[in-house]
Design a protein around this motif. Sequence first.
Motif, short mmCIF file in Angstrom:
data_model
loop_
_atom_site.label_atom_id
_atom_site.label_comp_id
_atom_site.label_asym_id
_atom_site.label_seq_id
_atom_site.Cartn_x
_atom_site.Cartn_y
_atom_site.Cartn_z
N ALA A 132 40.85 41.11 18.54
CA ALA A 132 40.68 42.55 18.30
C ALA A 132 40.79 43.36 19.59
CB ALA A 132 39.33 42.81 17.63
N VAL A 133 40.32 42.80 20.71
CA VAL A 133 40.33 43.57 21.96
C VAL A 133 41.58 43.30 22.80
CG1 VAL A 133 37.82 43.64 22.00
CG2 VAL A 133 39.00 41.85 23.30
N GLY A 134 42.49 42.46 22.29
CA GLY A 134 43.76 42.25 22.97
C GLY A 134 43.73 41.27 24.12
N LEU A 135 42.79 40.31 24.07
CA LEU A 135 42.71 39.30 25.12
C LEU A 135 43.16 37.94 24.60
CD1 LEU A 135 39.27 40.17 26.78
CD2 LEU A 135 41.56 40.89 27.51
N ARG A 136 43.66 37.11 25.49
CA ARG A 136 44.07 35.75 25.16
C ARG A 136 43.00 34.77 25.63
NH1 ARG A 136 49.71 34.89 24.51
NH2 ARG A 136 50.52 36.65 23.29
N GLU A 137 42.75 33.78 24.82
CA GLU A 137 41.80 32.73 25.20
C GLU A 137 42.31 31.96 26.42
OE1 GLU A 137 40.43 28.38 23.48
OE2 GLU A 137 40.92 29.96 22.03
N THR A 138 41.41 31.74 27.38
CA THR A 138 41.73 30.92 28.55
C THR A 138 41.18 29.51 28.39
OG1 THR A 138 41.62 32.89 29.96
CG2 THR A 138 41.57 30.75 31.07
N TYR A 139 39.93 29.39 27.95
CA TYR A 139 39.35 28.08 27.71
C TYR A 139 38.10 28.23 26.86
CZ TYR A 139 35.76 29.13 31.24
OH TYR A 139 34.73 29.71 31.92
N ARG A 140 37.64 27.08 26.33
CA ARG A 140 36.37 27.01 25.60
C ARG A 140 35.53 25.92 26.25
NH1 ARG A 140 37.68 28.12 19.19
NH2 ARG A 140 39.64 29.24 19.55
N ARG A 141 34.23 26.07 26.08
CA ARG A 141 33.33 25.10 26.70
C ARG A 141 32.07 24.94 25.87
NH1 ARG A 141 30.59 25.74 32.68
NH2 ARG A 141 29.74 23.63 32.86
N HIS A 142 31.56 23.72 25.86
CA HIS A 142 30.28 23.40 25.24
C HIS A 142 29.27 23.22 26.36
CE1 HIS A 142 27.46 20.05 23.79
NE2 HIS A 142 27.05 21.17 23.22
N HIS A 143 28.16 23.97 26.31
CA HIS A 143 27.12 23.86 27.32
C HIS A 143 26.11 22.80 26.87
CE1 HIS A 143 28.53 28.15 27.75
NE2 HIS A 143 28.72 27.68 28.97
N ARG A 144 26.33 21.60 27.32
CA ARG A 144 25.51 20.46 26.89
C ARG A 144 24.03 20.71 27.18
NH1 ARG A 144 23.52 16.34 29.76
NH2 ARG A 144 24.76 16.93 31.58
N GLY A 145 23.21 20.57 26.14
CA GLY A 145 21.76 20.71 26.30
C GLY A 145 21.24 22.13 26.23
N GLN A 146 22.13 23.11 26.31
CA GLN A 146 21.71 24.52 26.25
C GLN A 146 21.83 25.08 24.84
OE1 GLN A 146 22.47 27.63 29.49
NE2 GLN A 146 24.00 28.24 27.97
N GLY A 147 22.61 24.39 24.01
CA GLY A 147 22.77 24.81 22.63
C GLY A 147 23.78 25.90 22.41
N THR A 148 24.67 26.14 23.39
CA THR A 148 25.65 27.20 23.26
C THR A 148 27.07 26.68 23.48
OG1 THR A 148 25.40 27.80 25.60
CG2 THR A 148 24.09 29.04 23.99
N GLN A 149 28.02 27.43 22.94
CA GLN A 149 29.43 27.22 23.20
C GLN A 149 30.04 28.57 23.51
OE1 GLN A 149 31.54 24.83 20.28
NE2 GLN A 149 29.69 23.66 19.79
N ASN A 150 31.25 28.56 24.10
CA ASN A 150 31.86 29.83 24.44
C ASN A 150 33.37 29.80 24.29
OD1 ASN A 150 32.94 28.59 26.73
ND2 ASN A 150 31.51 29.53 28.16
N LEU A 151 33.92 30.99 24.30
CA LEU A 151 35.36 31.23 24.39
C LEU A 151 35.51 32.25 25.51
CD1 LEU A 151 37.80 32.00 21.43
CD2 LEU A 151 37.88 33.28 23.57
N CYS A 152 36.31 31.92 26.52
CA CYS A 152 36.43 32.78 27.69
C CYS A 152 37.85 33.30 27.85
CB CYS A 152 36.02 32.03 28.95
SG CYS A 152 34.28 31.57 28.97
N CYS A 153 37.95 34.57 28.22
CA CYS A 153 39.22 35.24 28.46
C CYS A 153 39.20 35.72 29.90
CB CYS A 153 39.40 36.40 27.50
SG CYS A 153 39.33 35.95 25.74
N CYS A 154 40.04 35.13 30.74
CA CYS A 154 39.94 35.35 32.18
C CYS A 154 41.02 36.28 32.70
CB CYS A 154 40.05 34.01 32.92
SG CYS A 154 38.75 32.84 32.47
N LEU A 155 40.57 37.29 33.44
CA LEU A 155 41.44 38.16 34.22
C LEU A 155 41.57 37.58 35.62
CD1 LEU A 155 39.62 41.31 32.94
CD2 LEU A 155 42.04 40.85 32.47
N ASP A 156 42.30 38.26 36.48
CA ASP A 156 42.46 37.75 37.84
C ASP A 156 41.13 37.67 38.59
OD1 ASP A 156 45.13 37.95 37.13
OD2 ASP A 156 45.75 38.89 39.01
N ASP A 157 40.26 38.67 38.38
CA ASP A 157 39.07 38.80 39.21
C ASP A 157 37.76 38.49 38.51
OD1 ASP A 157 39.47 41.05 37.61
OD2 ASP A 157 38.46 42.40 39.01
#
Length: 232
Positions: free
Chosen positions: A42-67
Amino acid sequence: MKSAQKLGYPRGTGAKKAGFVELDHVFLLVADEAEAERVAQAVGLRETYRRHHRGQGTQNLCCCLDDAFVELLWIADEAEARSPSIARTRLWERSRWRESMSCPFGFAWRGEANTAGVATWRYTPPYLPDGMAIAIAEASDDPAMPLAFASPGREPPSAWLPSRRGELQRAVGLRRLDHLRLVAPRPLAPDIARIAQRLAIRVEAGAAWSLEVVVQRDDGGLHRFVLPTSPH
Protein backbone atom coordinates in the motif's frame (compact mmCIF):
# COMPACT_ATOMS: atom_id res chain seq x y z
CA MET A 1 28.23 -17.80 18.77
CA LYS A 2 26.99 -15.80 15.77
CA SER A 3 29.12 -12.88 14.70
CA ALA A 4 27.73 -9.47 13.82
CA GLN A 5 28.83 -10.07 10.22
CA LYS A 6 26.84 -13.31 10.01
CA LEU A 7 23.76 -11.37 11.11
CA GLY A 8 24.37 -9.03 8.19
CA TYR A 9 26.00 -6.20 10.11
CA PRO A 10 29.44 -5.31 8.72
CA ARG A 11 32.13 -4.23 11.12
CA GLY A 12 32.58 -0.48 11.46
CA THR A 13 34.03 1.16 8.36
CA GLY A 14 35.40 4.17 10.17
CA ALA A 15 35.31 6.16 13.36
CA LYS A 16 32.20 8.20 14.05
CA LYS A 17 32.25 11.65 15.57
CA ALA A 18 31.74 11.93 19.30
CA GLY A 19 28.06 12.16 20.05
CA PHE A 20 27.16 10.51 16.74
CA VAL A 21 23.46 9.59 16.57
CA GLU A 22 21.34 9.01 13.47
CA LEU A 23 18.10 7.23 12.65
CA ASP A 24 18.50 3.51 11.97
CA HIS A 25 14.89 2.44 11.48
CA VAL A 26 11.29 2.88 12.48
CA PHE A 27 8.78 0.12 13.14
CA LEU A 28 5.02 -0.28 13.14
CA LEU A 29 3.33 -3.15 14.94
CA VAL A 30 0.86 -4.88 12.62
CA ALA A 31 -1.57 -7.72 13.25
CA ASP A 32 0.17 -10.45 11.27
CA GLU A 33 2.25 -11.35 8.23
CA ALA A 34 -0.63 -10.75 5.82
CA GLU A 35 -1.09 -7.21 7.11
CA ALA A 36 2.64 -6.56 6.83
CA GLU A 37 2.53 -7.58 3.17
CA ARG A 38 -0.54 -5.41 2.57
CA VAL A 39 0.99 -2.36 4.22
CA ALA A 40 4.27 -2.65 2.30
CA GLN A 41 2.36 -2.83 -0.97
CA ALA A 42 0.00 0.00 0.00
CA VAL A 43 2.83 2.44 0.77
CA GLY A 44 4.83 1.57 -2.35
CA LEU A 45 7.79 -0.21 -0.74
CA ARG A 46 9.47 -3.47 -1.75
CA GLU A 47 10.34 -6.14 0.77
CA THR A 48 14.07 -6.41 1.48
CA TYR A 49 14.06 -9.29 3.97
CA ARG A 50 12.09 -11.06 6.71
CA ARG A 51 13.34 -12.26 10.03
CA HIS A 52 12.20 -14.34 12.99
CA HIS A 53 13.36 -12.98 16.36
CA ARG A 54 14.07 -16.21 18.19
CA GLY A 55 12.81 -16.13 21.78
CA GLN A 56 11.23 -12.68 21.48
CA GLY A 57 8.03 -13.93 19.90
CA THR A 58 8.11 -11.57 16.92
CA GLN A 59 8.68 -11.67 13.18
CA ASN A 60 9.16 -8.84 10.72
CA LEU A 61 9.13 -7.68 7.14
CA CYS A 62 11.67 -4.94 6.41
CA CYS A 63 11.84 -2.45 3.55
CA CYS A 64 15.26 -0.84 3.36
CA LEU A 65 16.22 2.52 1.91
CA ASP A 66 19.82 3.60 1.46
CA ASP A 67 20.07 5.22 4.89
CA ALA A 68 17.38 3.60 7.07
CA PHE A 69 14.54 1.11 6.94
CA VAL A 70 10.88 0.63 7.74
CA GLU A 71 10.09 -2.47 9.80
CA LEU A 72 6.63 -4.04 9.94
CA LEU A 73 6.60 -6.12 13.10
CA TRP A 74 4.07 -8.62 14.45
CA ILE A 75 3.63 -11.00 17.38
CA ALA A 76 4.08 -14.59 16.24
CA ASP A 77 4.30 -16.25 19.66
CA GLU A 78 2.35 -14.64 22.50
CA ALA A 79 3.99 -16.79 25.20
CA GLU A 80 7.49 -15.71 24.15
CA ALA A 81 6.49 -12.05 23.83
CA ARG A 82 5.04 -12.08 27.37
CA SER A 83 7.85 -14.13 28.94
CA PRO A 84 9.84 -12.56 31.83
CA SER A 85 12.94 -11.85 29.74
CA ILE A 86 10.95 -9.98 27.07
CA ALA A 87 8.05 -8.47 29.04
CA ARG A 88 9.73 -5.15 29.86
CA THR A 89 9.71 -4.19 26.16
CA ARG A 90 5.91 -4.24 26.42
CA LEU A 91 5.78 -5.54 22.85
CA TRP A 92 2.66 -7.54 23.65
CA GLU A 93 0.86 -4.53 25.09
CA ARG A 94 2.02 -2.41 22.17
CA SER A 95 0.65 -4.98 19.72
CA ARG A 96 -2.82 -4.36 21.21
CA TRP A 97 -2.74 -0.68 20.28
CA ARG A 98 -6.02 -0.85 18.41
CA GLU A 99 -7.83 -1.75 21.64
CA SER A 100 -5.71 0.26 24.09
CA MET A 101 -3.84 3.52 24.54
CA SER A 102 -0.53 1.94 23.52
CA CYS A 103 1.79 3.38 20.87
CA PRO A 104 2.30 1.18 17.77
CA PHE A 105 5.61 2.78 16.78
CA GLY A 106 9.24 2.42 17.69
CA PHE A 107 12.40 4.05 16.43
CA ALA A 108 16.03 3.04 16.70
CA TRP A 109 19.16 5.13 16.51
CA ARG A 110 22.67 4.24 15.40
CA GLY A 111 25.43 5.37 17.70
CA GLU A 112 26.65 4.74 21.21
CA ALA A 113 23.83 3.95 23.62
CA ASN A 114 24.62 6.91 25.86
CA THR A 115 25.06 9.49 23.09
CA ALA A 116 21.31 10.01 22.83
CA GLY A 117 21.52 11.54 26.32
CA VAL A 118 18.79 9.42 27.88
CA ALA A 119 18.55 6.76 30.59
CA THR A 120 18.53 3.26 29.11
CA TRP A 121 18.39 -0.37 30.24
CA ARG A 122 20.25 -3.34 28.78
CA TYR A 123 18.05 -5.73 26.79
CA THR A 124 19.54 -9.12 25.85
CA PRO A 125 17.01 -11.08 23.76
CA PRO A 126 17.87 -14.68 22.82
CA TYR A 127 18.31 -13.93 19.12
CA LEU A 128 21.32 -11.65 19.66
CA PRO A 129 24.86 -13.05 19.73
CA ASP A 130 26.43 -13.59 23.15
CA GLY A 131 27.68 -10.35 24.64
CA MET A 132 25.51 -8.10 22.46
CA ALA A 133 22.69 -6.04 23.96
CA ILE A 134 20.17 -3.41 22.94
CA ALA A 135 19.95 -0.20 24.99
CA ILE A 136 16.26 0.72 25.40
CA ALA A 137 15.11 4.04 26.78
CA GLU A 138 13.70 3.61 30.29
CA ALA A 139 10.92 6.03 29.37
CA SER A 140 9.69 3.39 26.91
CA ASP A 141 8.65 1.22 29.86
CA ASP A 142 5.37 3.06 29.33
CA PRO A 143 3.67 1.39 26.32
CA ALA A 144 1.87 4.68 25.67
CA MET A 145 5.26 5.98 24.44
CA PRO A 146 7.18 4.91 21.33
CA LEU A 147 9.75 2.17 21.93
CA ALA A 148 13.08 4.01 21.52
CA PHE A 149 16.33 2.05 21.46
CA ALA A 150 19.88 1.86 20.14
CA SER A 151 20.24 -0.45 17.15
CA PRO A 152 22.86 -3.21 17.36
CA GLY A 153 23.82 -2.20 13.81
CA ARG A 154 26.36 0.53 13.20
CA GLU A 155 25.97 1.17 9.48
CA PRO A 156 23.14 2.22 7.11
CA PRO A 157 21.59 -0.40 4.81
CA SER A 158 23.71 0.79 1.87
CA ALA A 159 26.79 -0.48 3.76
CA TRP A 160 25.35 -3.89 4.67
CA LEU A 161 26.46 -7.14 3.11
CA PRO A 162 24.88 -7.54 -0.36
CA SER A 163 23.12 -10.74 0.74
CA ARG A 164 21.13 -8.73 3.29
CA ARG A 165 20.55 -5.37 1.61
CA GLY A 166 19.54 -6.70 -1.81
CA GLU A 167 18.51 -3.92 -4.18
CA LEU A 168 17.17 -1.71 -1.39
CA GLN A 169 14.32 0.36 -2.91
CA ARG A 170 16.05 1.08 -6.23
CA ALA A 171 13.44 -0.97 -8.15
CA VAL A 172 10.72 1.50 -7.13
CA GLY A 173 12.90 4.58 -7.59
CA LEU A 174 13.35 5.46 -3.91
CA ARG A 175 16.60 6.39 -2.17
CA ARG A 176 16.76 8.06 1.22
CA LEU A 177 14.54 9.38 3.97
CA ASP A 178 13.77 13.07 3.66
CA HIS A 179 11.96 13.45 6.98
CA LEU A 180 9.55 11.85 9.44
CA ARG A 181 6.57 13.49 11.15
CA LEU A 182 5.16 11.78 14.22
CA VAL A 183 1.65 12.74 15.32
CA ALA A 184 1.13 11.95 19.02
CA PRO A 185 -2.15 12.01 20.97
CA ARG A 186 -0.29 12.84 24.19
CA PRO A 187 2.94 14.67 25.08
CA LEU A 188 6.06 12.56 24.72
CA ALA A 189 8.07 11.77 27.84
CA PRO A 190 11.07 14.13 28.05
CA ASP A 191 13.63 11.46 27.14
CA ILE A 192 11.56 10.22 24.20
CA ALA A 193 11.12 13.78 22.99
CA ARG A 194 14.87 14.29 23.32
CA ILE A 195 15.59 11.24 21.18
CA ALA A 196 13.06 12.32 18.55
CA GLN A 197 14.72 15.73 18.39
CA ARG A 198 18.20 14.19 18.03
CA LEU A 199 16.88 12.02 15.19
CA ALA A 200 15.18 15.01 13.48
CA ILE A 201 11.73 13.44 13.85
CA ARG A 202 9.12 16.19 13.77
CA VAL A 203 6.52 15.75 16.51
CA GLU A 204 3.04 17.25 16.42
CA ALA A 205 -0.05 16.86 18.59
CA GLY A 206 -3.04 15.05 17.14
CA ALA A 207 -6.00 12.85 17.90
CA ALA A 208 -4.29 9.51 17.21
CA TRP A 209 -0.85 8.06 16.58
CA SER A 210 0.42 8.33 13.01
CA LEU A 211 3.77 8.56 11.27
CA GLU A 212 4.27 10.38 7.98
CA VAL A 213 7.31 9.07 6.10
CA VAL A 214 8.75 11.21 3.31
CA VAL A 215 11.30 9.59 1.01
CA GLN A 216 13.51 11.13 -1.66
CA ARG A 217 12.93 9.71 -5.14
CA ASP A 218 15.53 9.14 -7.84
CA ASP A 219 13.90 11.83 -10.00
CA GLY A 220 14.31 14.47 -7.30
CA GLY A 221 10.72 14.35 -6.12
CA LEU A 222 9.30 13.08 -2.84
CA HIS A 223 7.28 9.95 -2.03
CA ARG A 224 4.97 10.32 0.99
CA PHE A 225 2.99 7.79 2.98
CA VAL A 226 1.37 7.60 6.40
CA LEU A 227 1.44 4.72 8.87
CA PRO A 228 -0.76 3.04 9.93
CA THR A 229 -2.55 2.69 6.60
CA SER A 230 -5.95 1.83 8.08
CA PRO A 231 -8.17 3.61 10.64
CA HIS A 232 -7.51 2.96 14.34
